[in-house]
Design an enzyme around this catalytic site. Structure first.
Site, PDB file in Angstrom:
ATOM      1  N   HIS A 174      16.436  -7.709  30.747  1.00 26.08           N
ATOM      2  CA  HIS A 174      14.925  -7.301  31.192  1.00 26.08           C
ATOM      3  C   HIS A 174      14.292  -8.737  31.339  1.00 26.08           C
ATOM      4  O   HIS A 174      14.547  -9.632  30.657  1.00 26.08           O
ATOM      5  CB  HIS A 174      14.362  -6.315  30.507  1.00 26.08           C
ATOM      6  CG  HIS A 174      13.583  -6.562  29.193  1.00 26.08           C
ATOM      7  ND1 HIS A 174      13.381  -5.794  27.881  1.00 26.08           N
ATOM      8  CD2 HIS A 174      12.709  -7.819  28.806  1.00 26.08           C
ATOM      9  CE1 HIS A 174      12.667  -6.477  27.166  1.00 26.08           C
ATOM     10  NE2 HIS A 174      12.341  -7.597  27.632  1.00 26.08           N
ATOM     11  N   ARG A 230       8.243 -11.980  21.658  1.00 33.50           N
ATOM     12  CA  ARG A 230       9.211 -13.087  22.432  1.00 33.50           C
ATOM     13  C   ARG A 230       8.092 -13.667  23.467  1.00 33.50           C
ATOM     14  O   ARG A 230       8.501 -14.684  24.023  1.00 33.50           O
ATOM     15  CB  ARG A 230      10.291 -12.233  23.125  1.00 33.50           C
ATOM     16  CG  ARG A 230      11.280 -11.881  22.460  1.00 33.50           C
ATOM     17  CD  ARG A 230      12.704 -11.427  23.285  1.00 33.50           C
ATOM     18  NE  ARG A 230      12.343 -10.249  23.915  1.00 33.50           N
ATOM     19  CZ  ARG A 230      12.542  -9.051  23.563  1.00 33.50           C
ATOM     20  NH1 ARG A 230      12.905  -8.764  22.382  1.00 33.50           N
ATOM     21  NH2 ARG A 230      12.083  -8.042  24.472  1.00 33.50           N
ATOM     22  N   SER A 243      13.629  -4.141  34.290  1.00 35.25           N
ATOM     23  CA  SER A 243      14.814  -3.728  33.180  1.00 35.25           C
ATOM     24  C   SER A 243      15.801  -3.310  33.863  1.00 35.25           C
ATOM     25  O   SER A 243      15.951  -1.986  34.766  1.00 35.25           O
ATOM     26  CB  SER A 243      14.066  -2.747  32.252  1.00 35.25           C
ATOM     27  OG  SER A 243      14.829  -2.414  31.265  1.00 35.25           O
TER      28      SER A 243
END
Length: 350
Positions: free
Chosen positions: A323, A178, A219
């Site tokens: 997160h 990502r 997170s």
């Protein structure tokens, strides 16, 4: 589905994803979206440290002073408040603030009201500790992930938009997939943490130099809306295992590349504890973080318990998860500790 990486940050890959193009994740997830005008952000952690119940009112007043500063010109677009007790028994009250441009943050930090208070020698003698940990990544160096599309936390709340369901999640290595920078860069660490000015310890103002490609993860989870079986499973089974994993990173994380970890509860300005928590971890590298998540017993217990509960509830959850992961250049980090004990934050890493 669409890619987690927005179109304006997509480029031909020289480093392959861990999944095939036809991969279908086991459950949906989303990322925050911003348009191409957003080039960089600032994530600021402003802490007040005290010890014992008698000192908490003074610490809360100091935190409120910091938060009032956020309303000045060029202040942050979003902030959260959190609290945790560290391994030395100190209370740490923290305001986490986000800016959507670095020049605005620089003006805010340099303003007389902000810099004058922070630089005042009184910070060394008023019985409290203070710290600020400032991360300033470009948009190619952080990623977000959310289990629901209707509410964003942290830096995602600044970004305005939300993706459609994304493909790069639900498998080991998806964090890296990502990150826009990881399309072409191995983001391996180089260098080491080092001390500027005075050595860590009470009565001192200590600055820590970061190093290339230091990694940070925030997170979090919110169980405000859970009820019945889901709430019992989270509080009775999931949270204790999560807490144990966070304690491992706090106490023994340096052995696996984690410089520091805080497991924090969100609080209101009055100090009321909310049903929201998050872990904040500083790592030598994204690879160290990945190895812990993929292979260490403490994280495998967290992941395995979560997947069991999700399946038991037939993937119907009111628990909210999110997160944000950041991999920083050495010049995008600013860590300063004033009158804090020597194991606070990044000081424990040196």
């Amino acid at each position: 589905m669409e890619s987690a990486i927005p179109g304006h940050l997509t480029c031909p890959r020289s480093r392959e994803r861990r999944i095939d193009d036809d991969f279908v994740p086991p459950f949906p997830a989303w990322v925050a979206r911003a348009d191409a005008s957003l080039k960089d952000v600032v994530m600021g952690y402003f802490g007040v440290q005290s010890k014992g119940p008698a000192a908490l009112p003074k610490a809360r007043a100091a935190l409120q002073h910091i938060v009032r500063g956020f309303s000045l010109v060029d202040g942050p677009g979003r902030h959260d408040l959190a609290h945790y007790v560290d391994e030395a028994g100190y209370d740490n009250l923290i305001a986490i603030a986000y800016w959507d441009n670095q020049p605005g943050f620089a003006r805010w930090q340099a303003s007389p009201a902000i810099d004058g208070w922070w630089s005042d020698e009184a910070r060394l003698g008023d019985g409290l500790g203070y710290f600020r940990e400032i991360l300033s990544p470009g948009t190619e160096r952080f990623e977000t992930l959310f289990s629901t599309a209707d509410r964003k936390e942290g830096v995602g709340a600044l970004m305005g938009g939300t993706s459609a369901e994304i493909q790069e999640h639900g498998y080991w290595g998806s964090m890296r997939d990502r990150l826009p920078i990881a399309q072409t860069d191995s983001i391996e660490p180089s260098g080491a943490l080092s001390v500027r000015d005075l050595a860590p310890g009470p009565g001192r103002r200590t600055k820590i130099n970061g190093h290339q490609n230091l990694a940070v993860i925030r997170s979090g989870q919110e169980w405000t809306e859970t009820e019945g079986k889901e709430r019992d499973l989270y509080l009775g089974e999931m949270e204790p295992i999560l807490h144990a994993g966070m304690d491992f990173l706090r106490d023994e994380g340096q052995s696996i590349g984690c410089y520091a970890n805080r497991y924090m509860r969100h609080v209101e300005g009055s100090g009321q504890v909310l049903e929201k928590s998050f872990g904040l971890s500083y790592w030598r590298s994204l690879a160290d973080m990945e190895r812990w998540s993929e292979s260490h017993p403490t994280h495998l217990a967290i992941f395995g318990t979560f997947m069991r509960i999700v399946q038991e509830l037939n993937f119907q959850l009111k628990l909210r998860l999110y997160h944000e992961v950041t991999v920083l250049e050495s010049g995008q980090q600013d860590f300063e500790y004033v009158n804090c004990h020597s194991k606070t934050g990044l000081m424990r890493g040196v």
